[in-house]
Design an enzyme around this catalytic site. Structure first.
Site, PDB file in Angstrom:
ATOM      1  N   HIS A  61       0.813  -1.212   0.000  1.00 40.64           N
ATOM      2  CA  HIS A  61       0.000   0.000   0.000  1.00 40.64           C
ATOM      3  C   HIS A  61       0.848   1.264   0.000  1.00 40.64           C
ATOM      4  O   HIS A  61       1.939   1.288   0.561  1.00 40.64           O
ATOM      5  CB  HIS A  61      -0.905   0.019   1.234  1.00 40.64           C
ATOM      6  CG  HIS A  61      -1.780  -1.186   1.330  1.00 40.64           C
ATOM      7  ND1 HIS A  61      -2.088  -1.771   2.528  1.00 40.64           N
ATOM      8  CD2 HIS A  61      -2.397  -1.932   0.378  1.00 40.64           C
ATOM      9  CE1 HIS A  61      -2.870  -2.819   2.320  1.00 40.64           C
ATOM     10  NE2 HIS A  61      -3.063  -2.937   1.022  1.00 40.64           N
ATOM     11  N   TYR A 130       2.085   0.956  13.775  1.00 38.81           N
ATOM     12  CA  TYR A 130       2.899   1.858  12.981  1.00 38.81           C
ATOM     13  C   TYR A 130       2.390   3.280  13.077  1.00 38.81           C
ATOM     14  O   TYR A 130       1.206   3.544  13.096  1.00 38.81           O
ATOM     15  CB  TYR A 130       3.057   1.395  11.536  1.00 38.81           C
ATOM     16  CG  TYR A 130       1.794   1.174  10.747  1.00 38.81           C
ATOM     17  CD1 TYR A 130       1.337   2.130   9.849  1.00 38.81           C
ATOM     18  CD2 TYR A 130       1.080  -0.004  10.869  1.00 38.81           C
ATOM     19  CE1 TYR A 130       0.194   1.921   9.095  1.00 38.81           C
ATOM     20  CE2 TYR A 130      -0.072  -0.226  10.127  1.00 38.81           C
ATOM     21  CZ  TYR A 130      -0.504   0.740   9.246  1.00 38.81           C
ATOM     22  OH  TYR A 130      -1.644   0.520   8.512  1.00 38.81           O
TER      23      TYR A 130
END
Length: 182
Positions: A61, A130
């Site tokens: 992504h 993240y």
């Protein structure tokens, strides 16, 4: 904070200092001054947490606008974390780097803006955290085909094993058809 280089110089592995004793451990995951001293961003705007079963492959992504730098770490289990350089002006355009990230080894992977990112879960269960340098913008999200032969990522799949993919990830585009960065 110890910084290790990878095959793509802009992607880095960070090893925080871990203080262990009979109670467990403590470590600093982010410290603004230490990050600045390493030339890393000190402003993150979003924290994400994903959980996945063995064999799940998420990615690759990226966002064509509002590109996100990502600081990735695993808090449960183990993943093979991958970044692909999508910056046409870069000498490493179209190249990839992959690292094992595990809860047992408190390493983090810094992936700057301009890269596609994904990971394959190697343990029975994994949880990935993240931080991102820009907000999620679904209208700008794109998916690079996880198994594009032009890139040649050597995913850590067992012979004959197929990853578990979302429909979006199955429909990823090969590098030759993807929108990329200048």
């Amino acid at each position: 904070m110890h910084c290790l280089s990878t095959a793509i110089p802009d992607v880095m592995i960070l090893e925080p200092q871990v203080f262990r004793d009979e109670r467990g451990f403590f470590m600093e995951v982010f410290h603004e001054e230490k990050f600045a001293a390493l030339g890393l961003p000190t402003r993150f705007v979003q924290d994400n947490h994903s959980a996945s079963r063995r064999g799940v492959l998420r990615g690759l992504h990226y966002q064509v606008r509002q590109a996100q730098g990502k600081l990735v770490r695993v808090i449960i289990g183990e993943v093979f974390d991958v970044a692909v350089d999508l910056r046409r002006s870069s000498p490493t355009f179209g190249q990839w780097v992959g690292e094992l990230l595990s809860a047992d080894t408190p390493r983090m992977m810094w992936i700057p803006a301009g890269f596609a990112h994904g990971f394959l879960v190697l343990s029975e269960w994994a949880e990935v955290l993240y931080k991102t340098t820009d907000f999620y913008a679904p209208q700008w999200e794109r998916t690079l085909l996880w198994n594009d032969p032009a890139i040649g990522i050597r995913w850590l799949l067992q012979p004959g094993e197929e990853p578990r993919l979302s429909e979006k990830d199955r429909r990823g585009l090969p590098l030759a058809q993807c929108e990329t960065y200048p």
